[in-house]
Write a protein that holds these residues in place. Structure first.
Motif, PDB file in Angstrom:
ATOM      1  N   PHE A 191       0.827  -1.208   0.000  1.00 26.68           N
ATOM      2  CA  PHE A 191       0.000   0.000   0.000  1.00 26.68           C
ATOM      3  C   PHE A 191       0.858   1.254   0.000  1.00 26.68           C
ATOM      4  O   PHE A 191       0.609   2.208  -0.743  1.00 26.68           O
ATOM      5  N   ILE A 192       1.886   1.259   0.847  1.00 28.19           N
ATOM      6  CA  ILE A 192       2.743   2.442   0.946  1.00 28.19           C
ATOM      7  C   ILE A 192       3.474   2.697  -0.368  1.00 28.19           C
ATOM      8  O   ILE A 192       3.498   3.823  -0.884  1.00 28.19           O
ATOM      9  N   THR A 193       4.075   1.653  -0.917  1.00 28.41           N
ATOM     10  CA  THR A 193       4.924   1.823  -2.105  1.00 28.41           C
ATOM     11  C   THR A 193       4.108   2.037  -3.373  1.00 28.41           C
ATOM     12  O   THR A 193       4.300   3.026  -4.094  1.00 28.41           O
ATOM     13  N   ILE A 194       3.201   1.110  -3.655  1.00 24.42           N
ATOM     14  CA  ILE A 194       2.430   1.194  -4.899  1.00 24.42           C
ATOM     15  C   ILE A 194       1.385   2.294  -4.818  1.00 24.42           C
ATOM     16  O   ILE A 194       1.304   3.162  -5.689  1.00 24.42           O
ATOM     17  N   GLY A 195       0.588   2.253  -3.751  1.00 23.53           N
ATOM     18  CA  GLY A 195      -0.481   3.247  -3.604  1.00 23.53           C
ATOM     19  C   GLY A 195       0.044   4.652  -3.419  1.00 23.53           C
ATOM     20  O   GLY A 195      -0.450   5.602  -4.043  1.00 23.53           O
ATOM     21  N   GLY A 196       1.063   4.796  -2.559  1.00 20.54           N
ATOM     22  CA  GLY A 196       1.584   6.140  -2.298  1.00 20.54           C
ATOM     23  C   GLY A 196       2.205   6.774  -3.528  1.00 20.54           C
ATOM     24  O   GLY A 196       1.962   7.948  -3.829  1.00 20.54           O
ATOM     25  N   ILE A 204       4.947   8.992 -21.871  1.00 23.48           N
ATOM     26  CA  ILE A 204       6.169   8.320 -21.430  1.00 23.48           C
ATOM     27  C   ILE A 204       6.714   8.993 -20.177  1.00 23.48           C
ATOM     28  O   ILE A 204       7.216   8.327 -19.258  1.00 23.48           O
ATOM     29  N   SER A 205       6.593  10.307 -20.102  1.00 23.95           N
ATOM     30  CA  SER A 205       7.087  11.026 -18.926  1.00 23.95           C
ATOM     31  C   SER A 205       6.278  10.672 -17.680  1.00 23.95           C
ATOM     32  O   SER A 205       6.820  10.685 -16.566  1.00 23.95           O
ATOM     33  N   VAL A 206       4.982  10.343 -17.845  1.00 23.50           N
ATOM     34  CA  VAL A 206       4.164   9.911 -16.697  1.00 23.50           C
ATOM     35  C   VAL A 206       4.719   8.602 -16.134  1.00 23.50           C
ATOM     36  O   VAL A 206       4.883   8.443 -14.917  1.00 23.50           O
ATOM     37  N   VAL A 207       5.017   7.652 -17.015  1.00 17.20           N
ATOM     38  CA  VAL A 207       5.563   6.368 -16.573  1.00 17.20           C
ATOM     39  C   VAL A 207       6.926   6.567 -15.921  1.00 17.20           C
ATOM     40  O   VAL A 207       7.235   5.977 -14.875  1.00 17.20           O
ATOM     41  N   ASN A 208       7.754   7.422 -16.507  1.00 18.18           N
ATOM     42  CA  ASN A 208       9.071   7.682 -15.928  1.00 18.18           C
ATOM     43  C   ASN A 208       8.966   8.359 -14.565  1.00 18.18           C
ATOM     44  O   ASN A 208       9.766   8.094 -13.662  1.00 18.18           O
ATOM     45  N   ALA A 209       7.972   9.247 -14.425  1.00 22.69           N
ATOM     46  CA  ALA A 209       7.767   9.903 -13.133  1.00 22.69           C
ATOM     47  C   ALA A 209       7.386   8.884 -12.066  1.00 22.69           C
ATOM     48  O   ALA A 209       7.872   8.942 -10.929  1.00 22.69           O
ATOM     49  N   TRP A 210       6.522   7.941 -12.433  1.00 19.85           N
ATOM     50  CA  TRP A 210       6.136   6.890 -11.487  1.00 19.85           C
ATOM     51  C   TRP A 210       7.339   6.035 -11.109  1.00 19.85           C
ATOM     52  O   TRP A 210       7.523   5.653  -9.951  1.00 19.85           O
ATOM     53  N   ALA A 211       8.193   5.762 -12.097  1.00 27.06           N
ATOM     54  CA  ALA A 211       9.409   4.985 -11.836  1.00 27.06           C
ATOM     55  C   ALA A 211      10.336   5.717 -10.869  1.00 27.06           C
ATOM     56  O   ALA A 211      11.072   5.094 -10.090  1.00 27.06           O
ATOM     57  N   THR A 212      10.321   7.045 -10.910  1.00 26.51           N
ATOM     58  CA  THR A 212      11.142   7.835  -9.992  1.00 26.51           C
ATOM     59  C   THR A 212      10.548   7.874  -8.598  1.00 26.51           C
ATOM     60  O   THR A 212      11.269   7.837  -7.591  1.00 26.51           O
ATOM     61  N   TYR A 233       9.983  -3.490  -2.743  1.00 29.22           N
ATOM     62  CA  TYR A 233       8.854  -3.197  -3.638  1.00 29.22           C
ATOM     63  C   TYR A 233       9.137  -1.979  -4.516  1.00 29.22           C
ATOM     64  O   TYR A 233       8.827  -1.966  -5.713  1.00 29.22           O
ATOM     65  N   GLY A 234       9.716  -0.933  -3.926  1.00 32.45           N
ATOM     66  CA  GLY A 234      10.007   0.265  -4.710  1.00 32.45           C
ATOM     67  C   GLY A 234      11.013  -0.004  -5.813  1.00 32.45           C
ATOM     68  O   GLY A 234      10.855   0.455  -6.955  1.00 32.45           O
ATOM     69  N   SER A 235      12.055  -0.773  -5.489  1.00 33.37           N
ATOM     70  CA  SER A 235      13.059  -1.115  -6.492  1.00 33.37           C
ATOM     71  C   SER A 235      12.475  -2.003  -7.581  1.00 33.37           C
ATOM     72  O   SER A 235      12.770  -1.824  -8.769  1.00 33.37           O
ATOM     73  N   MET A 236      11.643  -2.971  -7.186  1.00 36.36           N
ATOM     74  CA  MET A 236      11.011  -3.849  -8.168  1.00 36.36           C
ATOM     75  C   MET A 236      10.104  -3.071  -9.117  1.00 36.36           C
ATOM     76  O   MET A 236      10.158  -3.250 -10.333  1.00 36.36           O
ATOM     77  N   MET A 237       9.274  -2.220  -8.569  1.00 29.87           N
ATOM     78  CA  MET A 237       8.359  -1.439  -9.410  1.00 29.87           C
ATOM     79  C   MET A 237       9.124  -0.630 -10.449  1.00 29.87           C
ATOM     80  O   MET A 237       8.748  -0.560 -11.616  1.00 29.87           O
ATOM     81  N   SER A 238      10.206   0.000  -9.997  1.00 31.72           N
ATOM     82  CA  SER A 238      10.954   0.874 -10.895  1.00 31.72           C
ATOM     83  C   SER A 238      11.737   0.099 -11.946  1.00 31.72           C
ATOM     84  O   SER A 238      11.624   0.369 -13.147  1.00 31.72           O
ATOM     85  N   ASN A 239      12.513  -0.896 -11.493  1.00 34.11           N
ATOM     86  CA  ASN A 239      13.460  -1.566 -12.392  1.00 34.11           C
ATOM     87  C   ASN A 239      12.880  -2.753 -13.140  1.00 34.11           C
ATOM     88  O   ASN A 239      13.328  -3.078 -14.238  1.00 34.11           O
ATOM     89  N   TRP A 240      11.894  -3.406 -12.550  1.00 35.10           N
ATOM     90  CA  TRP A 240      11.287  -4.571 -13.205  1.00 35.10           C
ATOM     91  C   TRP A 240      10.142  -4.169 -14.125  1.00 35.10           C
ATOM     92  O   TRP A 240       9.941  -4.769 -15.174  1.00 35.10           O
ATOM     93  N   LEU A 241       9.400  -3.115 -13.765  1.00 39.51           N
ATOM     94  CA  LEU A 241       8.187  -2.790 -14.512  1.00 39.51           C
ATOM     95  C   LEU A 241       8.240  -1.439 -15.213  1.00 39.51           C
ATOM     96  O   LEU A 241       8.173  -1.368 -16.439  1.00 39.51           O
TER      97      LEU A 241
END
Length: 259
Positions: free
Chosen positions: A36-41, A142-150, A190-198
């Protein structure tokens, strides 16, 4: 469907969890509050970063990586060559009857300007402006996805800090320090996985698809202007073939470039 995207998504996830299973830490990777914290936040922060339409629509855009970006450039080159040969034989006005058989709005609009007798420089400006606007729209998504990755790794660290605070408040229970530390670190995972895996791979593939479409549109501009200026079909074919991948070029070159 783009099988490579499915391999990347499920293969990457499977390898990470297999490694965790072999290492004996698989059970500790599942923590609902950390999710919840990582994905939702991180997702909620996108609402602050971008307009509502972009934040809600980002999932639909991300879904495009599961479809192969095929702009049928080989077929387009063949169509442009047919139009070029016809215009040289019977004149530009004869192309009007071909418009109904063209599905690509970009190509159709360019040919309409040619038939209407508009100057080549004006046609180029019009088509390149439309191409530029399309690329700008793609880059915004694309910038929206990159912002989420950041944002995701930052919220992962935030979750870790929250977990450490909870752990420090219960220092008197020595037996809980290890498990509490493990839970605290899960949010960083979770934060690292979301950014680097997805998210970063998705943004990269969207950029790749955008570049393919831009190249396709540039080829159409070249073809339309070649027809407008009355270029010899063989010379025009040689220019258009440079936009194709080697396999399509090898297949079409004997047919289109004739002595």
């Amino acid at each position: 469907m783009d099988i490579a995207s499915f391999i990347g998504i499920f293969g990457g996830l499977g390898i990470v969890f297999f490694g965790a299973f072999v290492g004996g830490s698989l059970g500790g990777l599942i923590d609902i509050p950390s999710m919840f914290i990582t994905i939702g936040g991180s997702y909620m922060c996108l609402f602050l970063t971008y307009p509502l339409s972009y934040t809600i629509g980002v999932f639909k855009v991300m879904g495009k990586v599961f479809k192969i970006a095929d702009f049928k450039d080989g077929e387009t080159v063949q169509k442009l060559m047919t139009l070029s040969e016809k215009s040289r034989r019977t004149g530009l006005l004869a192309l009007e009857e071909e418009l109904n058989d063209i599905d690509d709005p970009f190509l159709k609009a360019g040919l309409r300007n040619v038939i209407d007798g508009i100057d080549g420089a004006a046609i180029r400006v019009s088509m390149e402006n439309e191409l530029g606007q399309m690329e700008e729209r793609h880059n915004k998504w694309i910038s929206v996805v990159n912002a989420w990755a950041t944002l995701a790794p930052g919220f992962g660290m935030l979750g870790t800090v929250i977990g450490l605070i909870g752990m420090l408040l219960n220092l008197e229970d020595k037996s809980s320090l290890g498990p509490n530390m493990a839970v605290a670190l899960v949010t960083t995972f979770y934060g690292s996985m979301m950014s680097n895996w997805l998210l970063i791979p998705v943004a990269s593939k969207l950029t790749y698809q955008n570049n393919l479409e831009v190249r396709s549109k540039e080829m159409i501009i070249e073809g339309v202007l070649g027809i407008q200026s009355g270029d010899h079909p063989r010379i025009l074919a040689q220019r258009l073939l440079t936009y194709l991948d080697p396999a399509d070029r090898k297949r079409l070159e004997p047919e289109l470039v004739k002595d």
